[in-house]
Motif scaffolding. Structure first.
Motif, PDB file in Angstrom:
ATOM      1  N   ALA A 149      34.656  31.274  41.622  1.00 16.89           N
ATOM      2  CA  ALA A 149      33.212  31.343  41.850  1.00 16.89           C
ATOM      3  C   ALA A 149      32.641  29.961  42.126  1.00 16.89           C
ATOM      4  O   ALA A 149      31.727  29.805  42.943  1.00 16.89           O
ATOM      5  N   VAL A 150      33.173  28.940  41.457  1.00 24.98           N
ATOM      6  CA  VAL A 150      32.729  27.562  41.692  1.00 24.98           C
ATOM      7  C   VAL A 150      33.054  27.152  43.113  1.00 24.98           C
ATOM      8  O   VAL A 150      32.220  26.610  43.847  1.00 24.98           O
ATOM      9  N   PHE A 151      34.264  27.426  43.509  1.00 22.17           N
ATOM     10  CA  PHE A 151      34.724  27.004  44.826  1.00 22.17           C
ATOM     11  C   PHE A 151      33.941  27.687  45.945  1.00 22.17           C
ATOM     12  O   PHE A 151      33.534  27.054  46.919  1.00 22.17           O
ATOM     13  N   ASP A 152      33.704  28.977  45.779  1.00 21.52           N
ATOM     14  CA  ASP A 152      33.013  29.741  46.820  1.00 21.52           C
ATOM     15  C   ASP A 152      31.504  29.497  46.834  1.00 21.52           C
ATOM     16  O   ASP A 152      30.815  29.881  47.784  1.00 21.52           O
ATOM     17  N   TYR A 153      30.990  28.901  45.779  1.00 17.94           N
ATOM     18  CA  TYR A 153      29.550  28.694  45.662  1.00 17.94           C
ATOM     19  C   TYR A 153      29.023  27.766  46.755  1.00 17.94           C
ATOM     20  O   TYR A 153      27.925  27.952  47.274  1.00 17.94           O
ATOM     21  N   LYS A 157      31.666  44.981  30.978  1.00 16.23           N
ATOM     22  CA  LYS A 157      32.531  45.565  32.000  1.00 16.23           C
ATOM     23  C   LYS A 157      31.801  45.646  33.342  1.00 16.23           C
ATOM     24  O   LYS A 157      32.363  45.313  34.391  1.00 16.23           O
ATOM     25  N   ASP A 158      30.539  46.063  33.312  1.00 19.13           N
ATOM     26  CA  ASP A 158      29.806  46.215  34.568  1.00 19.13           C
ATOM     27  C   ASP A 158      29.523  44.867  35.220  1.00 19.13           C
ATOM     28  O   ASP A 158      29.545  44.763  36.450  1.00 19.13           O
ATOM     29  N   GLU A 159      29.280  43.839  34.413  1.00 15.81           N
ATOM     30  CA  GLU A 159      29.058  42.510  34.985  1.00 15.81           C
ATOM     31  C   GLU A 159      30.315  42.013  35.690  1.00 15.81           C
ATOM     32  O   GLU A 159      30.240  41.420  36.781  1.00 15.81           O
ATOM     33  N   LEU A 160      31.471  42.252  35.088  1.00 20.16           N
ATOM     34  CA  LEU A 160      32.725  41.870  35.739  1.00 20.16           C
ATOM     35  C   LEU A 160      32.944  42.659  37.020  1.00 20.16           C
ATOM     36  O   LEU A 160      33.380  42.118  38.041  1.00 20.16           O
ATOM     37  N   LEU A 161      32.613  43.950  36.954  1.00 19.51           N
ATOM     38  CA  LEU A 161      32.754  44.774  38.159  1.00 19.51           C
ATOM     39  C   LEU A 161      31.836  44.280  39.270  1.00 19.51           C
ATOM     40  O   LEU A 161      32.221  44.260  40.449  1.00 19.51           O
ATOM     41  N   GLU A 162      30.614  43.894  38.917  1.00 19.97           N
ATOM     42  CA  GLU A 162      29.680  43.365  39.915  1.00 19.97           C
ATOM     43  C   GLU A 162      30.248  42.088  40.541  1.00 19.97           C
ATOM     44  O   GLU A 162      30.133  41.876  41.757  1.00 19.97           O
ATOM     45  N   GLU A 163      30.848  41.224  39.714  1.00 17.25           N
ATOM     46  CA  GLU A 163      31.439  39.984  40.235  1.00 17.25           C
ATOM     47  C   GLU A 163      32.577  40.300  41.199  1.00 17.25           C
ATOM     48  O   GLU A 163      32.678  39.700  42.279  1.00 17.25           O
ATOM     49  N   GLU A 164      33.451  41.207  40.795  1.00 19.45           N
ATOM     50  CA  GLU A 164      34.581  41.550  41.658  1.00 19.45           C
ATOM     51  C   GLU A 164      34.097  42.200  42.952  1.00 19.45           C
ATOM     52  O   GLU A 164      34.654  41.952  44.027  1.00 19.45           O
ATOM     53  N   SER A 198      31.239  41.623  44.414  1.00 19.75           N
ATOM     54  CA  SER A 198      30.656  40.554  45.232  1.00 19.75           C
ATOM     55  C   SER A 198      31.741  39.820  46.010  1.00 19.75           C
ATOM     56  O   SER A 198      31.566  39.468  47.178  1.00 19.75           O
ATOM     57  N   LYS A 199      32.891  39.580  45.352  1.00 14.36           N
ATOM     58  CA  LYS A 199      34.009  38.942  46.051  1.00 14.36           C
ATOM     59  C   LYS A 199      34.501  39.829  47.188  1.00 14.36           C
ATOM     60  O   LYS A 199      34.809  39.349  48.286  1.00 14.36           O
ATOM     61  N   PHE A 200      34.562  41.125  46.910  1.00 10.19           N
ATOM     62  CA  PHE A 200      35.004  42.060  47.944  1.00 10.19           C
ATOM     63  C   PHE A 200      34.045  42.052  49.135  1.00 10.19           C
ATOM     64  O   PHE A 200      34.474  42.030  50.290  1.00 10.19           O
ATOM     65  N   VAL A 201      32.751  42.060  48.843  1.00 15.23           N
ATOM     66  CA  VAL A 201      31.745  42.041  49.914  1.00 15.23           C
ATOM     67  C   VAL A 201      31.865  40.765  50.730  1.00 15.23           C
ATOM     68  O   VAL A 201      31.804  40.789  51.962  1.00 15.23           O
ATOM     69  N   ALA A 202      32.051  39.626  50.033  1.00 19.28           N
ATOM     70  CA  ALA A 202      32.192  38.359  50.747  1.00 19.28           C
ATOM     71  C   ALA A 202      33.431  38.357  51.619  1.00 19.28           C
ATOM     72  O   ALA A 202      33.461  37.725  52.687  1.00 19.28           O
ATOM     73  N   ASP A 203      34.456  39.099  51.197  1.00 18.73           N
ATOM     74  CA  ASP A 203      35.708  39.135  51.944  1.00 18.73           C
ATOM     75  C   ASP A 203      35.665  40.157  53.071  1.00 18.73           C
ATOM     76  O   ASP A 203      36.019  39.866  54.214  1.00 18.73           O
ATOM     77  N   ALA A 204      35.192  41.381  52.761  1.00 17.26           N
ATOM     78  CA  ALA A 204      35.209  42.470  53.747  1.00 17.26           C
ATOM     79  C   ALA A 204      33.988  42.469  54.648  1.00 17.26           C
ATOM     80  O   ALA A 204      34.017  43.003  55.751  1.00 17.26           O
ATOM     81  N   LYS A 205      32.864  41.900  54.162  1.00 19.29           N
ATOM     82  CA  LYS A 205      31.611  41.817  54.925  1.00 19.29           C
ATOM     83  C   LYS A 205      31.230  43.160  55.547  1.00 19.29           C
ATOM     84  O   LYS A 205      31.161  43.313  56.764  1.00 19.29           O
ATOM     85  N   PRO A 206      30.969  44.180  54.723  1.00 14.91           N
ATOM     86  CA  PRO A 206      30.569  45.486  55.269  1.00 14.91           C
ATOM     87  C   PRO A 206      29.280  45.382  56.081  1.00 14.91           C
ATOM     88  O   PRO A 206      28.344  44.697  55.680  1.00 14.91           O
ATOM     89  N   THR A 207      29.262  46.034  57.210  1.00 15.32           N
ATOM     90  CA  THR A 207      28.098  45.939  58.107  1.00 15.32           C
ATOM     91  C   THR A 207      27.117  47.096  57.929  1.00 15.32           C
ATOM     92  O   THR A 207      25.971  47.002  58.344  1.00 15.32           O
ATOM     93  N   ASP A 208      27.576  48.176  57.309  1.00 11.74           N
ATOM     94  CA  ASP A 208      26.707  49.340  57.121  1.00 11.74           C
ATOM     95  C   ASP A 208      26.077  49.266  55.738  1.00 11.74           C
ATOM     96  O   ASP A 208      26.631  49.754  54.748  1.00 11.74           O
ATOM     97  N   ALA A 209      24.923  48.630  55.654  1.00 11.41           N
ATOM     98  CA  ALA A 209      24.275  48.426  54.352  1.00 11.41           C
ATOM     99  C   ALA A 209      23.868  49.745  53.713  1.00 11.41           C
ATOM    100  O   ALA A 209      23.819  49.862  52.489  1.00 11.41           O
ATOM    101  N   ALA A 210      23.586  50.765  54.514  1.00  5.71           N
ATOM    102  CA  ALA A 210      23.156  52.057  53.961  1.00  5.71           C
ATOM    103  C   ALA A 210      24.254  52.688  53.112  1.00  5.71           C
ATOM    104  O   ALA A 210      23.984  53.423  52.158  1.00  5.71           O
ATOM    105  N   SER A 211      25.515  52.422  53.450  1.00  2.10           N
ATOM    106  CA  SER A 211      26.622  53.009  52.687  1.00  2.10           C
ATOM    107  C   SER A 211      27.120  52.075  51.582  1.00  2.10           C
ATOM    108  O   SER A 211      28.078  52.404  50.875  1.00  2.10           O
ATOM    109  N   LEU A 212      26.466  50.921  51.420  1.00  2.00           N
ATOM    110  CA  LEU A 212      26.912  49.953  50.416  1.00  2.00           C
ATOM    111  C   LEU A 212      26.892  50.528  48.999  1.00  2.00           C
ATOM    112  O   LEU A 212      27.832  50.310  48.227  1.00  2.00           O
TER     113      LEU A 212
END
Length: 847
Positions: free
Chosen positions: A326-330, A759-766, A768-782
């Motif tokens: 998280a530090v590195f990607d910040y 648990k949910d905070e960790l899931l949100e972090e993970e 976020s990493k997935f979103v940064a990596d996959a960059k989904p373009t369809d926000a409605a299905s997010l």
């Protein structure tokens, strides 16, 4: 949720993020307002609240946030979208608006996903917080020109031209007979051919519009010198105004600062952040540990995403692991990772293999994450220079492996383990098996340790000048084991070399020892406990062996090491590579000779190999195809009263079974909430006090030696009769809805994390990493994608359904049903399971 609700929620989040970053809707003591809604429109507090209702539908169209600089001029455009829209849909509109306002910077946000876009640098970049006004103002001073980065001429004297710009015209250099002495006296550092190739490889990658790079270079090949050349390249060409250099251990901070000062101080200033908290902005190069930035989320509180234009992660495989990524990607900008761990360890692993089934699985995940983080998803780094390359080119030496196994260690390594038979309290014969992991933890054998040391001393390489035992490092299981080995070695040395040593042949170098860090420096400088013991005019350390656990594994340069002893089993490929790397550097022993007559009698003064004593088949474990140079057949070990089960080994752990009668006197029930029982909370507080007051634990935590910390706590703190602390009890006392680790508990105690994440905070972090990596373009299905991600990560049953394709079972699945699955775009139905298997540790979500 209705569209207006999505917009209002997004607006509330964006407003908060702006204010947290130091932007102002209204004038205050910090200065005038620097946020305009709909350019040049003044607003009131009531207006601000009302606009949250439907900010995308106003009479005049979209309401843009226009952020102003210190002079009140347009500075940055923030294009806001509703939560159910991808921020990138406003990209072209924001570009047009920014150009019209003469703004170089754009933020695209829907309140959850944010992009920072420098129109002069290329593509929008995912950020986790908004940059602050001061940082963006500094960032604006850099006018990037990637073409200058690509075209910069770099030769082997690139660093030397900073160290001594006019060296080529000086007599000492021009006179070939004096040149070597001139280079040595001025400590000039010319780039080796492969280091030059690494820099050129980065330039080629930049030409392909890449902004992330990974150098995989074997230990001893000069990663710091290569990094210095990269830093100069970026600063000199104007593609960076400030560089962040991340290390993973405290002692490496000072080492890196000294190196950069010696190489670049003529042109650029280097500081360590913790020593310059108030004026680090005056430096072009800032060095710090990842742990320091993680402490109380300092990286978010003290820094802006735009503070550094180039971030370099030393020992990237270690320093971006876990929440350190998280530090590195910040930070926005170019990223370079340096690692000595080869990608070959990605071979022969089964994807999705549970972490518990192979000790190397955690390492595999880290490696995959390392390559993905640095844009090398194919497993091919930007540049690679292996140990074999270094040996072939004459810069490094290969080890001579001494595979030495006693009957006891052979049994410990076997599938059955070392089986001990004993009679229990009831007179029944019982058996207990021990494995190699339990050596010196639950299985003790004095005779085995003595045999290890005897074999080592009799077969160690000798110093070519003095003929004494060559300088050596021995790696023990624990600090207690290190103390034992140092004592045995000193006793044996006293008998082998009468009158030469006074219990200073072997020295324990662990965190429990006062001045241990200075000992490592003195050992490298050849004055540990004295110098020149055999030959006064030959500068070599009197102490010949350092016995350590983990202090001398990474970043330790001592080129005249001739022997390394692995007196412990190793399960981490990274640790194995690093430990082995302590001996791979070449060395000319004549550099330590101050009497020419001494040189006359020496036939070979070059280090051509080193011995790697392996008592636990570590080499076989990691390198099954390795061609061993030497295998010693050790003398047969007696298994009588003096060894093995009969002597030196502690009695196996037993349980007590109460067979007497008992009665139930009273019974009552009480529901315990998430806050836990008071006795549990007090229990945790007492444990915190015990740990905080322990200097050894505090020092190891400060230095980032987590393996040593966890091993120490397990051995010296847990299961003691005074309090009987256990990890399970501490977990219950912490009252977290998941299975927290011992490391997390210690990080919380020492302030490295502000609280235990749910648990949910960790899931949100993970996610976020997935979103940064996959960059989904369809926000409605997010939302549907997130729901699937979380469910798959936490539900064994759902994972089984998806993996076996038993989709009809979703109809009765309470966690994630058929309707939920249909809402997930088809692409993500397979992408998310593959991503989670490779990059997400599921153990952290267990209850």
């Amino acid at each position: 949720m209705p569209n207006g609700g999505n917009e209002a929620t997004a607006r509330i989040k964006i407003n908060k993020l702006l204010q947290e970053a130091g932007w102002r809707f209204f004038a205050d003591e910090s200065g005038p307002a620097n946020i305009c809604l709909e350019a040049h429109t003044k607003i009131t507090t009531n207006d601000l609240d009302a606009l949250g209702a439907n900010f995308e539908k106003t009479a005049n169209g979209f309401i843009d946030f226009l952020l102003l600089d210190q002079r009140g001029f347009p500075f940055l455009v923030l294009e806001a979208k509703a939560e159910d829209k991808n921020p990138l849909v406003g990209k072209e509109q924001a570009r047009k608006y920014a150009r019209a306002q003469n703004c170089r910077f754009v933020i695209l946000s829907n309140g959850n996903l944010h992009y920072f876009w420098d129109l002069d640098r290329g593509n929008p970049y995912v950020v986790t917080s908004f940059p602050n006004p001061i940082s963006v103002a500094g960032y604006q001073k850099v006018t990037p020109d990637p073409q200058r980065l690509i075209d910069e001429a770099i030769n082997d004297d690139y660093i030397v031209l900073t160290q001594r710009p006019n060296y080529a015209s000086e007599a000492g250099w021009r006179n070939e007979a004096e040149r070597h002495a001139y280079v040595q006296a001025n400590k000039l550092r010319f780039l080796r051919p492969y280091q030059l190739n690494a820099v050129h490889a980065l330039q080629r990658a930049a030409k392909e519009d890449k902004d992330r790079f990974l150098f995989e270079m074997a230990t001893g090949t000069g990663k710091t010198l290569t990094a210095a050349a990269i830093i100069k390249l970026f600063l000199r060409t104007g593609n960076a105004r400030r560089v962040l250099f991340l290390v993973d251990r405290l002692e490496l901070e000072d080492q890196a600062k000294k190196a950069f000062a010696a190489l670049l101080s003529t042109d650029f200033h280097t500081v360590i952040y913790k020593e310059n908290r108030d004026d680090w902005r005056r430096a072009e190069i800032v060095v710090t540990t990842v742990q320091s930035l993680l402490f109380n989320n300092k990286y978010q509180r003290k820094f802006s995403p735009t503070d550094f234009d180039l971030v370099i992660s030393d020992e990237a495989h270690r320093s971006i692991g876990g929440n350190a990524r998280a530090v590195f990607d910040y930070f926005v900008g170019y990223k370079l990772g340096l690692t000595a761990t080869p990608r070959d360890y990605l071979k022969n692993f089964k994807k999705g293999c549970p972490a518990t089934s192979d000790p190397r699985e955690a390492e595999r995940r880290l490696l995959l994450d390392t390559y993905r983080t640095f844009g090398c998803e194919s497993g091919q780094p930007t540049f690679r220079y292996s140990l074999l390359d270094g040996v072939k080119d004459g810069y490094l030496v290969n080890p001579m492996v001494v595979d030495a196994r006693t009957e006891i260690t052979t049994a410990l390594l076997s599938e059955q383990g070392f089986v001990v038979t004993f009679t229990d309290d009831e007179g029944e014969d019982q058996q207990q098996a021990f494995k190699q992991r339990e050596f010196e933890k639950r299985f003790f054998s004095e005779k085995t340790n003595q045999l290890f040391c005897k074999t080592f001393l009799e077969n160690a390489l000798r110093d070519p000048i003095s003929r004494e035992v060559g300088k050596s490092i021995i790696f023990a299981v624990s600090q207690n084991h290190a103390a034992k080995l140092a004592q045995i070695l000193n006793q044996m040395a006293d008998r082998m070399f009468p009158g030469k040593y006074q219990s200073d042949f072997a020295v324990q170098v662990t965190s429990q020892i006062t001045d241990a860090q200075q000992f490592t420096i003195n050992f490298a400088n050849n004055n540990l406990l004295g110098s020149g013991n055999f030959i006064p005019k030959y500068k070599t350390s009197k102490a010949r062996v350092c016995v350590t656990v983990g202090m001398m594994t990474t970043g330790y340069d001592c080129t005249d090491i001739l022997n390394i002893g692995l007196l412990r089993p190793i399960f981490s490929p990274t640790d194995f590579i690093q430990i082995k790397g302590r001996g791979t550097r070449r060395h000319d022993f004549f550099e330590q000779v101050f009497d020419e007559d001494l040189k006359a009698g020496v036939t070979d003064h070059q280090k051509r190999t080193f011995k790697l004593f392996d008592y636990f088949a570590n080499c076989e474990y990691f390198e099954e195809e390795y061609d061993y140079d030497q295998v010693l057949i050790l003398p047969r070990v007696s298994l009588g009263d003096d060894d093995g089960a009969g002597g030196g080994m502690r009695e196996p752990t037993r349980t007590y079974e109460h067979l007497g009668a008992d009665v139930l006197a009273t019974i009552q029930e009480e529901a315990i909430g998430l806050e836990g029982m008071r006795v549990d909370r007090m229990f945790f507080d007492r444990f915190e006090d015990v740990v905080r007051k322990n200097d050894a634990i505090a020092k190891a935590v400060e230095d980032g030696h987590w393996d040593r910390v966890i091993d120490y706590v397990n051995r010296e703190v847990f299961n003691k009769p005074e309090e009987y602390y256990t990890l399970d009890k501490l977990r219950r006392a912490a009252a977290v809805d998941r299975r927290i680790t011992l490391r997390e508990i210690l990080e919380k105690i020492f302030g490295l994390i502000p609280k235990f994440k749910s648990k949910d905070e960790l899931l949100e972090e993970e996610f976020s990493k997935f979103v940064a990596d996959a960059k989904p373009t369809d926000a409605a299905s997010l939302p549907a994608i997130k729901n699937y991600f979380k469910a798959y990560a936490t539900s064994d049953r759902l994972r089984h359904i998806i993996e076996t394709r038993q989709y009809t079972d979703l109809n009765t699945n309470p966690v994630f049903n058929s309707r939920d699955f249909r809402a997930v775009p088809e692409k993500y139905r397979t992408l998310i399971p593959a991503y989670i298997k490779d990059y997400v540790s599921l153990n952290q979500f267990l209850a």
